[in-house]
Design a protein around this motif. Sequence first.
Motif, PDB file in Angstrom:
ATOM      1  N   MET A  56     -18.251 -28.748  -4.468  1.00  0.00           N
ATOM      2  CA  MET A  56     -17.874 -29.334  -5.745  1.00  0.00           C
ATOM      3  C   MET A  56     -16.766 -30.340  -5.489  1.00  0.00           C
ATOM      4  O   MET A  56     -16.038 -30.256  -4.493  1.00  0.00           O
ATOM      5  N   GLY A  57     -16.650 -31.293  -6.389  1.00  0.00           N
ATOM      6  CA  GLY A  57     -15.636 -32.310  -6.187  1.00  0.00           C
ATOM      7  C   GLY A  57     -15.307 -33.052  -7.461  1.00  0.00           C
ATOM      8  O   GLY A  57     -15.974 -32.891  -8.485  1.00  0.00           O
ATOM      9  N   TRP A  58     -14.265 -33.839  -7.368  1.00  0.00           N
ATOM     10  CA  TRP A  58     -13.830 -34.704  -8.462  1.00  0.00           C
ATOM     11  C   TRP A  58     -13.879 -36.155  -7.989  1.00  0.00           C
ATOM     12  O   TRP A  58     -13.394 -36.473  -6.898  1.00  0.00           O
ATOM     13  N   GLY A  88       4.298 -37.079 -14.654  1.00  0.00           N
ATOM     14  CA  GLY A  88       3.859 -35.831 -15.260  1.00  0.00           C
ATOM     15  C   GLY A  88       2.688 -35.206 -14.526  1.00  0.00           C
ATOM     16  O   GLY A  88       2.258 -35.680 -13.465  1.00  0.00           O
ATOM     17  N   SER A  89       2.173 -34.122 -15.120  1.00  0.00           N
ATOM     18  CA  SER A  89       1.091 -33.352 -14.498  1.00  0.00           C
ATOM     19  C   SER A  89      -0.024 -33.073 -15.493  1.00  0.00           C
ATOM     20  O   SER A  89       0.214 -32.993 -16.712  1.00  0.00           O
ATOM     21  N   LEU A  90      -1.208 -32.926 -14.962  1.00  0.00           N
ATOM     22  CA  LEU A  90      -2.375 -32.486 -15.729  1.00  0.00           C
ATOM     23  C   LEU A  90      -3.213 -31.589 -14.830  1.00  0.00           C
ATOM     24  O   LEU A  90      -3.190 -31.734 -13.606  1.00  0.00           O
ATOM     25  N   ILE A 121      -7.059 -29.455  -5.166  1.00  0.00           N
ATOM     26  CA  ILE A 121      -8.328 -28.949  -5.676  1.00  0.00           C
ATOM     27  C   ILE A 121      -8.461 -27.486  -5.282  1.00  0.00           C
ATOM     28  O   ILE A 121      -8.074 -27.085  -4.182  1.00  0.00           O
ATOM     29  N   SER A 122      -8.983 -26.688  -6.212  1.00  0.00           N
ATOM     30  CA  SER A 122      -9.188 -25.268  -5.930  1.00  0.00           C
ATOM     31  C   SER A 122     -10.416 -24.803  -6.689  1.00  0.00           C
ATOM     32  O   SER A 122     -10.875 -25.473  -7.617  1.00  0.00           O
ATOM     33  N   GLY A 123     -10.940 -23.657  -6.261  1.00  0.00           N
ATOM     34  CA  GLY A 123     -12.151 -23.155  -6.887  1.00  0.00           C
ATOM     35  C   GLY A 123     -12.089 -21.671  -7.156  1.00  0.00           C
ATOM     36  O   GLY A 123     -11.354 -20.942  -6.486  1.00  0.00           O
ATOM     37  N   TYR A 132     -11.027 -26.657 -10.100  1.00  0.00           N
ATOM     38  CA  TYR A 132      -9.859 -27.187 -10.783  1.00  0.00           C
ATOM     39  C   TYR A 132      -9.270 -28.347  -9.983  1.00  0.00           C
ATOM     40  O   TYR A 132      -9.408 -28.399  -8.760  1.00  0.00           O
ATOM     41  N   LEU A 133      -8.608 -29.235 -10.683  1.00  0.00           N
ATOM     42  CA  LEU A 133      -7.861 -30.303 -10.019  1.00  0.00           C
ATOM     43  C   LEU A 133      -6.479 -30.348 -10.648  1.00  0.00           C
ATOM     44  O   LEU A 133      -6.328 -30.758 -11.802  1.00  0.00           O
TER      45      LEU A 133
END
Length: 124
Positions: free
Chosen positions: A34-36, A16-18, A72-74, A82-83
């Motif tokens: 920025m990062g995750w 699945g996706s989140l 990843i996007s901003g 976002y991730l």
Amino acid sequence: QVQLVESGGGLVQAGGSLRLSCAASGSGFSINAMGWYRQAPGNERELVAGIVSAGSDSVTDYADSVKGRFTISGDNAKNTVYLQMNNLKSEDTAVYYCNLKAVTGPGNRFLDVWGQGTLVTVSS
């Protein structure tokens, strides 16, 4: 003072996706990157994905384990990152933390700010 607010974690089946979101609030700061990151039980915190704005473009980096699955996007206007996580696997289960690196003030004091974390659980 800069604060990060994360959202989007939860329980999902394998495959699945989140989508995780992280919004930075406050004033008087300039974002460098920025990062995750994520931390699974018994493991150290690890970088998942990072993004650096370079003018109108951005540079991204990913852990080998998520390449091809995570994006990843901003949104610079919203100070939000976002991730997008696709094809999730059980080994992606962890607490995901947003991180911001910025400078503030006339002396460009360095800021290293962490979100509170959001739990992602992938069931097999």
